[in-house]
Design a protein around this motif. Structure first.
Motif, mmCIF file in Angstrom:
data_model
loop_
_atom_site.group_PDB
_atom_site.id
_atom_site.type_symbol
_atom_site.label_atom_id
_atom_site.label_comp_id
_atom_site.label_asym_id
_atom_site.label_seq_id
_atom_site.Cartn_x
_atom_site.Cartn_y
_atom_site.Cartn_z
ATOM 1 N N UNK A 90 0.750 -1.075 0.092
ATOM 2 C CA UNK A 90 -0.124 -0.170 0.085
ATOM 3 C C UNK A 90 0.771 1.190 0.011
ATOM 4 N N UNK A 91 0.263 2.308 -0.435
ATOM 5 C CA UNK A 91 0.972 3.389 -0.539
ATOM 6 C C UNK A 91 0.515 4.451 0.537
ATOM 7 N N UNK A 92 1.592 5.138 1.358
ATOM 8 C CA UNK A 92 1.276 6.123 2.608
ATOM 9 C C UNK A 92 1.948 7.226 2.164
ATOM 10 N N UNK A 97 9.070 12.300 3.545
ATOM 11 C CA UNK A 97 9.445 11.568 2.465
ATOM 12 C C UNK A 97 8.285 11.592 1.293
ATOM 13 N N UNK A 98 7.096 12.118 1.728
ATOM 14 C CA UNK A 98 6.281 12.087 0.296
ATOM 15 C C UNK A 98 5.578 10.690 0.442
ATOM 16 N N UNK A 99 5.123 10.444 -0.816
ATOM 17 C CA UNK A 99 4.419 8.954 -1.063
ATOM 18 C C UNK A 99 5.293 7.767 -0.987
ATOM 19 N N UNK A 100 5.116 6.961 0.050
ATOM 20 C CA UNK A 100 6.086 5.693 0.426
ATOM 21 C C UNK A 100 5.316 4.279 0.248
ATOM 22 N N UNK A 101 5.984 3.543 -0.264
ATOM 23 C CA UNK A 101 5.098 2.082 -0.510
ATOM 24 C C UNK A 101 5.536 1.410 0.521
ATOM 25 N N UNK A 102 4.590 0.633 1.293
ATOM 26 C CA UNK A 102 4.816 -0.083 2.622
ATOM 27 C C UNK A 102 4.058 -1.549 2.360
ATOM 28 N N UNK A 103 4.526 -2.608 3.031
ATOM 29 C CA UNK A 103 3.976 -3.648 3.138
ATOM 30 C C UNK A 103 2.780 -4.006 4.092
ATOM 31 N N UNK A 120 2.850 6.013 8.211
ATOM 32 C CA UNK A 120 4.141 5.525 7.545
ATOM 33 C C UNK A 120 5.264 5.556 8.586
ATOM 34 N N UNK A 121 6.306 5.018 8.178
ATOM 35 C CA UNK A 121 7.346 4.542 8.934
ATOM 36 C C UNK A 121 7.773 6.003 9.661
#
Length: 140
Positions: A90-92, A97-103, A120-121
């Motif tokens: 999923x994107x957060x 950092x802006x848009x980040x991909x996470x599992x 987000x992290x």
């Protein structure tokens, strides 16, 4: 290469890669021999796999009912049909950092795997004081 498959899958594998001779090769004829000669078997199969594109191998192995999964480079993982179907990523929006991909959490409970709202992290050190405070409950 995963070596615990049933014998029928090995026979089908060797046929699918057009190397039935490997099934009779003493180094690969039994499960214990395949385990003992894992690196040699991996080299033999790798040499064969380099001769055709991935899509052809996927089709051949599927037709032969051989359990398999491709090994991807990291950027390729996101396009795998099963990964997409499962909604694995999923994107957060991250504040710096802006848009980040996470599992996503892989565990489903009561029809949901999100248990809590995903965030987000943290930035480096963002939660250090809170974590250290939990580890030192007796200190002020």
């Amino acid at each position: 290469m995963h070596l615990s498959s049933q014998e029928k899958f090995w026979r089908a594998f060797f046929d699918a890669i057009e190397r039935p001779d490997l099934a009779e090769d003493p180094r690969f004829a039994t499960r214990s021999a395949r385990i003992e000669n894992y690196f040699e078997l991996s080299r033999e199969a790798g040499t064969v796999f380099q001769t055709r594109p991935l899509a052809e191998w996927e089709a051949r192995l599927s037709r032969s009912d051989v359990p398999f999964a491709p090994v991807y480079k990291v950027p390729e993982v996101f396009d795998d049909p099963q990964v997409r179907h499962l909604g694995t990523f999923m994107d957060l929006d991250h504040p710096t950092e802006g848009r980040v991909r996470a599992i996503r959490n892989p565990v489903w409970v009561d029809g949901s795997r999100e248990g809590h709202r995903m965030s987000p992290p943290p930035a480096l050190g963002e939660h250090s004081e809170a974590v250290l405070a939990e580890l030192r409950p007796d200190e002020p």
